[in-house]
Structure formats: C-alpha cells, structure tokens
Enzyme design. Structure first.
Site, PDB file in Angstrom:
ATOM      1  CB  SER A 192      -6.802  53.602 -72.611  1.00 26.96           C
ATOM      2  OG  SER A 192      -6.777  54.652 -71.663  1.00 26.96           O
TER       3      SER A 192
ATOM      4  CE1 TYR B  91      -2.346  51.470 -70.025  1.00 25.84           C
ATOM      5  CE2 TYR B  91      -3.171  53.704 -70.288  1.00 25.84           C
ATOM      6  CZ  TYR B  91      -3.409  52.362 -70.049  1.00 25.84           C
ATOM      7  OH  TYR B  91      -4.692  51.925 -69.850  1.00 25.84           O
TER       8      TYR B  91
ATOM      9  CE  LYS C  63      -4.153  50.436 -72.973  1.00 25.67           C
ATOM     10  NZ  LYS C  63      -4.804  49.116 -73.031  1.00 25.67           N
TER      11      LYS C  63
END
Length: 262
Positions: A140, A153, A157
């Site tokens: 991401s 998150y 990533k």
C-alpha cells in the site's frame, strides 16, 4: 487474448474478491492455471465459476501454516507445481496503538504480513523445482505515508515492503523474483466497507468519489489496473526486477511532496 502465462501454475491468496480476484482473472486470461485461495467458500466458488476451466479453488486461512501448505500442495497436484505466487489477502482496521485491541492488531499483522510469510514458505521450494518463479505481494502507499488512526494497517504494509526486500535477496540465487505493488485507493469491497464506515451523513458512493478527488488523476483505481501491474511483475518481461516496491497511486504520493522554498 494474451498467452503470457501459458503453462504457468499460479497461486493467488485473497483471490476471491477485489484486487486478488482481478489478478486471478488476468492470470487465467493469459492462459495460466490459477489456484484461488480464500477463507470464504461461497466467494471462492463464485470466483472459480466466473473464471472457468483455468481456475480452481482452495478454502483456507492465510494465517494457518497447515492451510497454506495444503493450498500449495493443491496447486502442485492439480497443475504440476507452482510458478507464481500473488499475495493479495488483506484487511483494513482503524485505531491508534492506544485504542487498537490486541486481537485486532494480531489479526491485521497475521493476515496482511504472516500470510505472505506462510504462503511463500511453501511456494518457494516448489518454485525451486521449476527452476525459478515470481512472488508479488500487495502492499500500500501507506507503507510510505500514513493516515492517522491506522497503526496496525500501516505497520503491516511497511513490513511487507521490508519482507519483500529480504526475500528478494534470499532467493535471487533460486531465480525467484519478489516484488511489492503499492496501490492508493482502489475500488474494492474493502474500500467500499471503509467508505460506508466513514460516510457520515452522505452516502458511501459520495465518499468514494470524494476520496477519488484526492488523487491527482481524480478517481480511485480499478482492480484490473492493479492486476496488470501484478501480471507484469510476475511475467517474463520483468525478470530483472526484484526487491522493488512499485507505487500505483494515481499520483497521490507526488501530491504529498513538500516543496522547500529557496
């Protein structure tokens, strides 16, 4: 129709929805034999039916060592080996390190990061038997620039990009390339879930459109656009690319650049 993956056996984790499903379609359209791995049987069956004869399904959890070993062996049994692994399974959860529950942190890191570790652990020995292969992981733009309130998150990533670099070095001698694709907002069920969560008094569709306007190209990405980059990195024309993390973000990170005045 292209034929760039004729004779290739491809495992796609998270392959029943979103970017994973788009990747599965792209590989199959190129003649590849795709094993779709996901934990929801209904979505796996639907994905396989949408692709046809070039796809088979495996219902399993990317967090499970047993399931990932069995998924790879299913691809070997059906298609003779494994040439390509596309790691597309992922979840998004919101919270700071203070308010993120331990179990949510564990789920995000286990699905987004450990899933790549486990799938690669069992796919790499099979790729060696074939003389090489390719691994592509979905990361991401938040590996580079984070929103507020997405600690787990963003951590997952950033770790994916670091893991990709490590695996690229470790397995270059096996003729296995390892790369990461780093999208910005892409129109997937996960993004629509987030849009519904944050829509406020508007609609989820209005929220998606607003997020799209935050990208210099004026829209969110399409899963098929991400799949094309994944396919390129997994294909024969990208054999000199490894250890890379490639942005596909509609220009959003360029927009975040800071200009220091003279």
């Amino acid at each position: 129709m292209t034929s760039d993956f004729n004779g290739k056996s491809i495992v796609v984790t998270g392959g029943s929805l979103g970017m994973g499903l788009a990747c599965a379609h792209r590989f199959a359209a190129g003649g590849g034999k795709v094993t779709i791995v996901a934990n929801d049987k209904a979505s796996v069956d639907e994905a396989v039916a949408s692709i046809g004869d070039n796809a088979a399904g495996f219902v399993g959890d990317v967090r499970s060592k047993h399931d990932m070993e069995a998924a790879v062996q299913a691809a070997v049994s059906r298609h003779g080996g494994v040439d390509i692994l596309a790691c597309c399974a992922g979840i998004q959860r919101y919270g700071t390190v203070v308010d993120t529950p331990d179990e949510v942190w564990d789920d995000v890191l286990d699905i987004n990061l450990k899933g790549i570790f486990l799938a690669s652990k069992f796919a790499i020995p099979e790729m060696r038997k074939r003389g090489g292969g390719a691994i592509v992981a979905i990361s991401s733009v938040q590996a580079y620039a984070s929103q507020a309130g997405v600690a787990a998150y963003t951590a997952s990533k950033g770790a994916i990009n670091a893991l990709v670099r490590a695996m690229a070095l470790d397995h270059a001698g096996d003729n296995i390339t390892v790369n990461a694709v780093c999208p910005a907002s892409v129109d997937t069920p996960m993004l629509r879930w987030a849009a519904d969560l944050w829509k406020g008094e508007g609609t989820a569709e209005e929220t998606l459109e607003a997020w799209g306007r935050g990208h210099p190209l004026g829209r969110v990405g399409k899963p098929s656009e991400i799949a094309e980059l994944v396919a390129f990195l997994a294909g024969d024309k990208a054999r000199f690319i490894t250890g890379a993390d490639i942005k596909i973000d509609g220009g959003v990170l360029s927009k975040l650049g800071i200009v220091i005045p003279d």
